[in-house]
Design a protein around this motif. Structure first.
Motif, PDB file in Angstrom:
ATOM      1  N   GLN A  12       0.796  -1.460   0.095  1.00  0.00           N
ATOM      2  CA  GLN A  12      -0.036   0.046  -0.016  1.00  0.00           C
ATOM      3  C   GLN A  12       0.871   1.163  -0.012  1.00  0.00           C
ATOM      4  N   LEU A  13       1.805   1.357   0.798  1.00  0.00           N
ATOM      5  CA  LEU A  13       2.871   2.426   0.907  1.00  0.00           C
ATOM      6  C   LEU A  13       3.499   2.346  -0.641  1.00  0.00           C
ATOM      7  N   GLN A  14       3.665   1.696  -0.937  1.00  0.00           N
ATOM      8  CA  GLN A  14       4.775   1.722  -2.334  1.00  0.00           C
ATOM      9  C   GLN A  14       3.699   2.230  -3.451  1.00  0.00           C
ATOM     10  N   ALA A  15       2.198   1.598  -3.635  1.00  0.00           N
ATOM     11  CA  ALA A  15       1.532   2.129  -4.498  1.00  0.00           C
ATOM     12  C   ALA A  15       0.986   3.796  -4.202  1.00  0.00           C
ATOM     13  N   TRP A  16       1.015   4.125  -2.955  1.00  0.00           N
ATOM     14  CA  TRP A  16       0.878   5.470  -2.589  1.00  0.00           C
ATOM     15  C   TRP A  16       1.879   6.232  -3.277  1.00  0.00           C
ATOM     16  N   GLN A  17       3.153   5.705  -3.003  1.00  0.00           N
ATOM     17  CA  GLN A  17       4.433   6.603  -3.496  1.00  0.00           C
ATOM     18  C   GLN A  17       4.368   6.668  -4.957  1.00  0.00           C
ATOM     19  N   ARG A  18       4.024   5.776  -5.989  1.00  0.00           N
ATOM     20  CA  ARG A  18       4.041   5.736  -6.961  1.00  0.00           C
ATOM     21  C   ARG A  18       2.788   6.619  -7.669  1.00  0.00           C
ATOM     22  N   GLN A  19       1.709   6.423  -7.109  1.00  0.00           N
ATOM     23  CA  GLN A  19       0.536   7.455  -7.372  1.00  0.00           C
ATOM     24  C   GLN A  19       0.736   8.877  -7.348  1.00  0.00           C
ATOM     25  N   MET A  20       1.609   9.046  -5.954  1.00  0.00           N
ATOM     26  CA  MET A  20       1.731  10.444  -5.726  1.00  0.00           C
ATOM     27  C   MET A  20       3.067  11.006  -6.373  1.00  0.00           C
ATOM     28  N   GLY A  21       3.871  10.525  -6.890  1.00  0.00           N
ATOM     29  CA  GLY A  21       5.007  10.722  -7.492  1.00  0.00           C
ATOM     30  C   GLY A  21       6.009  10.990  -6.354  1.00  0.00           C
ATOM     31  N   VAL A  22       5.953  10.589  -5.239  1.00  0.00           N
ATOM     32  CA  VAL A  22       6.756  10.794  -3.871  1.00  0.00           C
ATOM     33  C   VAL A  22       7.555   9.471  -3.704  1.00  0.00           C
ATOM     34  N   GLU A  23       8.879   9.855  -3.347  1.00  0.00           N
ATOM     35  CA  GLU A  23       9.873   8.773  -2.933  1.00  0.00           C
ATOM     36  C   GLU A  23      10.181   9.022  -1.437  1.00  0.00           C
ATOM     37  N   LEU A  24       9.597   8.056  -0.646  1.00  0.00           N
ATOM     38  CA  LEU A  24      10.081   8.206   0.750  1.00  0.00           C
ATOM     39  C   LEU A  24      11.481   7.729   1.143  1.00  0.00           C
ATOM     40  N   THR A  25      12.174   8.217   2.062  1.00  0.00           N
ATOM     41  CA  THR A  25      13.362   7.601   2.526  1.00  0.00           C
ATOM     42  C   THR A  25      13.080   6.293   3.302  1.00  0.00           C
ATOM     43  N   PRO A  26      13.924   5.259   3.303  1.00  0.00           N
ATOM     44  CA  PRO A  26      13.660   4.166   4.238  1.00  0.00           C
ATOM     45  C   PRO A  26      12.987   4.562   5.540  1.00  0.00           C
ATOM     46  N   TRP A  27      13.699   5.552   6.163  1.00  0.00           N
ATOM     47  CA  TRP A  27      13.434   5.931   7.471  1.00  0.00           C
ATOM     48  C   TRP A  27      12.046   6.571   7.552  1.00  0.00           C
ATOM     49  N   GLU A  28      11.750   7.421   6.560  1.00  0.00           N
ATOM     50  CA  GLU A  28      10.172   7.915   6.327  1.00  0.00           C
ATOM     51  C   GLU A  28       9.321   6.765   6.439  1.00  0.00           C
ATOM     52  N   ALA A  29       9.588   5.715   5.524  1.00  0.00           N
ATOM     53  CA  ALA A  29       8.648   4.751   5.243  1.00  0.00           C
ATOM     54  C   ALA A  29       8.542   3.744   6.538  1.00  0.00           C
ATOM     55  N   ARG A  30       9.518   3.464   7.044  1.00  0.00           N
ATOM     56  CA  ARG A  30       9.226   2.750   8.407  1.00  0.00           C
ATOM     57  C   ARG A  30       8.729   3.453   9.513  1.00  0.00           C
ATOM     58  N   THR A  31       8.852   4.658   9.406  1.00  0.00           N
ATOM     59  CA  THR A  31       8.268   5.538  10.328  1.00  0.00           C
ATOM     60  C   THR A  31       6.523   5.627   9.933  1.00  0.00           C
ATOM     61  N   VAL A  32       6.290   5.785   8.823  1.00  0.00           N
ATOM     62  CA  VAL A  32       4.786   5.848   8.440  1.00  0.00           C
ATOM     63  C   VAL A  32       4.261   4.313   8.910  1.00  0.00           C
ATOM     64  N   GLN A  33       4.999   3.477   8.561  1.00  0.00           N
ATOM     65  CA  GLN A  33       4.242   1.912   8.900  1.00  0.00           C
ATOM     66  C   GLN A  33       4.289   2.213  10.314  1.00  0.00           C
ATOM     67  N   ARG A  34       5.121   2.496  11.182  1.00  0.00           N
ATOM     68  CA  ARG A  34       5.035   2.353  12.729  1.00  0.00           C
ATOM     69  C   ARG A  34       4.115   3.235  13.222  1.00  0.00           C
ATOM     70  N   LEU A  35       3.650   4.407  12.635  1.00  0.00           N
ATOM     71  CA  LEU A  35       2.812   5.104  13.007  1.00  0.00           C
ATOM     72  C   LEU A  35       1.383   4.527  12.839  1.00  0.00           C
ATOM     73  N   SER A  36       1.355   3.792  11.728  1.00  0.00           N
ATOM     74  CA  SER A  36      -0.104   3.363  11.317  1.00  0.00           C
ATOM     75  C   SER A  36      -0.267   2.305  12.148  1.00  0.00           C
ATOM     76  N   ARG A  37       0.726   1.048  12.650  1.00  0.00           N
ATOM     77  CA  ARG A  37       0.561   0.275  13.579  1.00  0.00           C
ATOM     78  C   ARG A  37       0.140   0.666  15.164  1.00  0.00           C
TER      79      ARG A  37
END
Length: 87
Positions: free
Chosen positions: A10-35
């Motif tokens: 889901q996070l990867q699809a959102w990045q593709r759709q929005m044209g945004v590339e999150l850093t690994p730290w940002e992606a992990r943080t978003v997933q941690r916040l989601s959990r």
């Protein structure tokens, strides 16, 4: 089944759709916040649960919540430090 945390796909699809590339730290943080959000949402479903920081929250629960938040913050700061480019 209830709300589920964001998955990698889901996070990867959102990045593709929005044209945004999150850093690994940002992606992990978003997933941690989601959990964390899903966990707190599930805990709040208990009608007998006291609101965080309310007068009805027991001292034990308040201390446990503070420790949990402090631990997660420490983990996030360590992760940030470990992913910084070396000088």
């Amino acid at each position: 089944m209830g709300p589920l945390p964001l998955g990698y796909e889901q996070l990867q699809a959102w990045q593709r759709q929005m044209g945004v590339e999150l850093t690994p730290w940002e992606a992990r943080t978003v997933q941690r916040l989601s959990r964390a959000y899903c966990g707190e949402l599930a805990a709040a479903a208990n009608p007998d649960a006291a609101a965080p920081g309310s007068a009805d929250e027991s001292p034990e629960h308040a201390e446990e919540r503070r420790d949990r938040v402090a631990g997660r913050l420490g983990d996030s700061l360590r992760m940030l430090r470990d992913t910084r480019p070396k000088r």
